[in-house]
Design a protein around this motif. Structure first.
Motif, short mmCIF file in Angstrom:
data_model
loop_
_atom_site.label_atom_id
_atom_site.label_comp_id
_atom_site.label_asym_id
_atom_site.label_seq_id
_atom_site.Cartn_x
_atom_site.Cartn_y
_atom_site.Cartn_z
N ILE A 156 38.01 -10.70 -47.79
CA ILE A 156 36.75 -10.81 -48.53
C ILE A 156 36.88 -11.79 -49.68
O ILE A 156 36.01 -12.66 -49.90
N LEU A 186 33.56 -7.34 -55.90
CA LEU A 186 33.88 -6.80 -54.57
C LEU A 186 35.15 -5.95 -54.60
O LEU A 186 35.23 -4.92 -53.93
N VAL A 244 35.21 -2.17 -53.29
CA VAL A 244 36.10 -1.79 -52.19
C VAL A 244 37.15 -0.79 -52.66
O VAL A 244 37.46 0.19 -51.97
N GLN A 250 32.54 -7.47 -43.66
CA GLN A 250 33.76 -6.86 -44.18
C GLN A 250 33.46 -5.78 -45.21
O GLN A 250 34.10 -4.71 -45.22
N VAL A 251 32.48 -6.04 -46.08
CA VAL A 251 32.11 -5.02 -47.06
C VAL A 251 31.52 -3.80 -46.35
O VAL A 251 31.87 -2.65 -46.65
N THR A 255 34.32 -1.92 -44.70
CA THR A 255 35.07 -1.12 -45.67
C THR A 255 34.35 0.18 -45.99
O THR A 255 34.94 1.27 -45.96
#
Length: 514
Positions: free
Chosen positions: A88, A236, A240, A434-435, A438
């Protein structure tokens, strides 16, 4: 490797328009229905680097149970989370540098960094060092983004949809070979043997990228937006990290609330800054256009659910059957790979088919079909997952939906952005996916933990945990479908390079035609 503009080679034009001497010997006709040998070689050269991220995910997921038991850790989620976080953070830089210096050059640097991380991981003497190696290895992640963007640079318009579908759908074939090989390595040599396979795979990706021509530079050299990058990375990272610690600290604890609020505030500050600077690290202005925003958000959510759901099968199949403790099937990794062959074949076939279908059918209609199939497969897997036959046929349904999703996302992105915006759109799509992955993975682990027993430092899961987990992922796919309903009418990918793709006026006209 020196990335200065002065030392960069002269960029090559897309396939079919290259004026180099080598191209002059072959001169493929971009309007011919037949693919030239050069185009086929280039397609093959892009498949492995583009799908290594997925291959690494398969190997890592298969190795997780052994790693968790070897290091006696209940924090195995960080094995994947550390990799994801690094990907990320690196993606915006990779996209910007790829536009300035050429995507091939940046991909080579990232692959070399990923190789260093893989080596650290395989030699890790303890779990913290292993997690650190996964962070470094995650720098390879943006290569997948740059490969997809390079397809549009290197192929003529009429080939782009099929090329994207083949690269995206090839995960189906790779998911046949990779689990078999990694399964044999895990069964015979343990988790370190499987991680050595990752090292060798990254070396192959490096060598393959050397066969790919450089792409045109689509941005002028200039200073990177370091303040924006720090705000994006910090925001981010906080979000995360909070998602990763939610179960350990408690989702309503002051620490989680404070960290999440700080992350959200940092991302708001990042948004304000990026809308003002001339050369943003992430062009958020694209999200001001409805087609782009709905495609990127609507495609990221269900894809995250599809990738996260693979973890369910890993724990279900590989964990042992222990009365009143674990309802796993106790299979070997090799058996899991063999059982997954039909689903892998269907995934590849679906990806290739999407490239041909969207030349006649709306990319949006194909996308909706994939979402419905994937959600249906999740529900079926929740009800039927107790023997080989059930896992095979439910996996085929999910594989069909997943293959359509992976290829369909790329064809939709091509339909709503210009060639100059392609890399930035792919980068933003990767970040969002990707976020979402997660957050979805943490949601999945929370659901699994609801019906688990910790024994000797390892969490084992009951049958109800697997049922609830599949239903939870089906609900996430349904959420993606709801968001996707807002996607306006889309042009066909072969029309997207006509000079109008991505322009607000044309997007508005397309929406009004829906």
């Amino acid at each position: 490797m020196n990335l200065s503009p002065d030392s960069a080679p002269t960029p090559l034009a897309p396939v079919g328009t290259d004026d180099s001497p080598a191209a002059g010997r072959e001169r493929p006709d971009p309007h011919s229905p037949r693919w030239s040998a050069r185009e086929l070689r280039l397609l093959l050269a892009l498949i492995w680097p583009g799908q290594l991220l997925v291959v690494a995910g398969i190997v890592a997921a298969n190795a997780q149970p052994q790693i968790a038991q070897h290091f006696h850790t209940t924090q195995i989620a960080w094995f994947g989370l550390a990799f994801t976080l690094a990907t990320i953070l690196a993606t915006p830089f990779a996209v910007r540098l790829g536009d300035v210096h050429g995507k091939r050059r940046v991909m080579l640097v990232l692959a070399a960094a990923g190789l260093v991380g893989d080596v650290i991981t395989v030699f890790a003497p303890n779990y913290p060092v292993m997690v650190a190696g996964r962070v470094v290895g995650g720098l390879y992640g943006p290569v997948a983004v740059l490969v997809l963007a390079a397809v549009r640079d290197l192929f003529p318009p009429r080939r782009v949809a099929v090329a994207l579908g083949t690269v995206a759908g090839s995960v189906g074939v790779l998911s046949l070979v990779t689990p078999l090989l990694s399964g044999w390595l895990l069964d015979e040599f343990g988790w370190r043997g499987a991680l050595w396979f990752l090292v060798a795979s990254t070396v192959v990706a490096l060598l393959t990228l050397l066969c790919v021509p450089e792409t045109p530079r689509r941005a002028a050299p200039g200073r990177l937006d370091w303040p924006g990058a720090v705000l994006l990375g910090g925001g981010l990272a906080l979000v995360v990290f909070t998602a990763g610690q939610g179960r350990a600290w408690g989702w309503t604890s002051p620490g989680v609330s404070l960290a999440f609020a700080a992350g959200a505030a940092t991302l708001v500050a990042f948004t304000v800054r990026e809308l003002k600077v001339d050369r943003p690290i992430l062009d958020l202005r694209m999200l001001g256009r409805r087609p782009v925003a709905t495609v990127l958000v609507g495609s990221s959510i269900p894809q995250a659910a599809f990738f996260a759901s693979q973890t369910i099968l890993i724990f279900l199949a590989l964990f042992p059957a222990i009365p009143h403790v674990s309802d796993g099937l106790g299979w070997t990794t090799t058996r899991v790979a063999v059982v997954g062959i039909p689903a892998g074949l269907v995934t590849f076939a679906a990806g290739v088919a999407v490239g041909a279908m969207v030349r006649r059918v709306s990319p949006r209609a194909v996308w909706y079909a994939g979402l419905v199939l994937l959600a249906t497969g999740m529900v079926l897997a929740a009800l039927y997952h107790r023997d080989t036959a059930q896992i095979v046929w439910t996996g085929v349904v999910m594989g069909l939906g997943g293959g359509i999703l992976m290829a369909g996302q790329q064809t939709m992105i091509v339909s709503v952005v210009s060639p100059e915006e392609q890399a930035a759109a792919n980068g933003m799509s990767s970040l969002l996916t990707q976020v979402c992955l997660t957050l979805t993975s943490q949601f999945l682990y929370t659901v699994l933990a609801g019906e688990s027993t910790v024994l000797d430092g390892t969490a084992f899961y009951r049958d109800q945990a697997f049922t609830h987990a599949y239903l939870a992922m089906g609900a996430v796919v349904a959420l993606g479908l709801l968001v996707s309903l807002a996607i306006p009418a889309l042009r066909h990918p072969q029309e997207a390079d006509s000079g109008t793709a991505g322009h607000p006026a044309e997007d508005t006209r397309a929406a009004s035609d829906a």
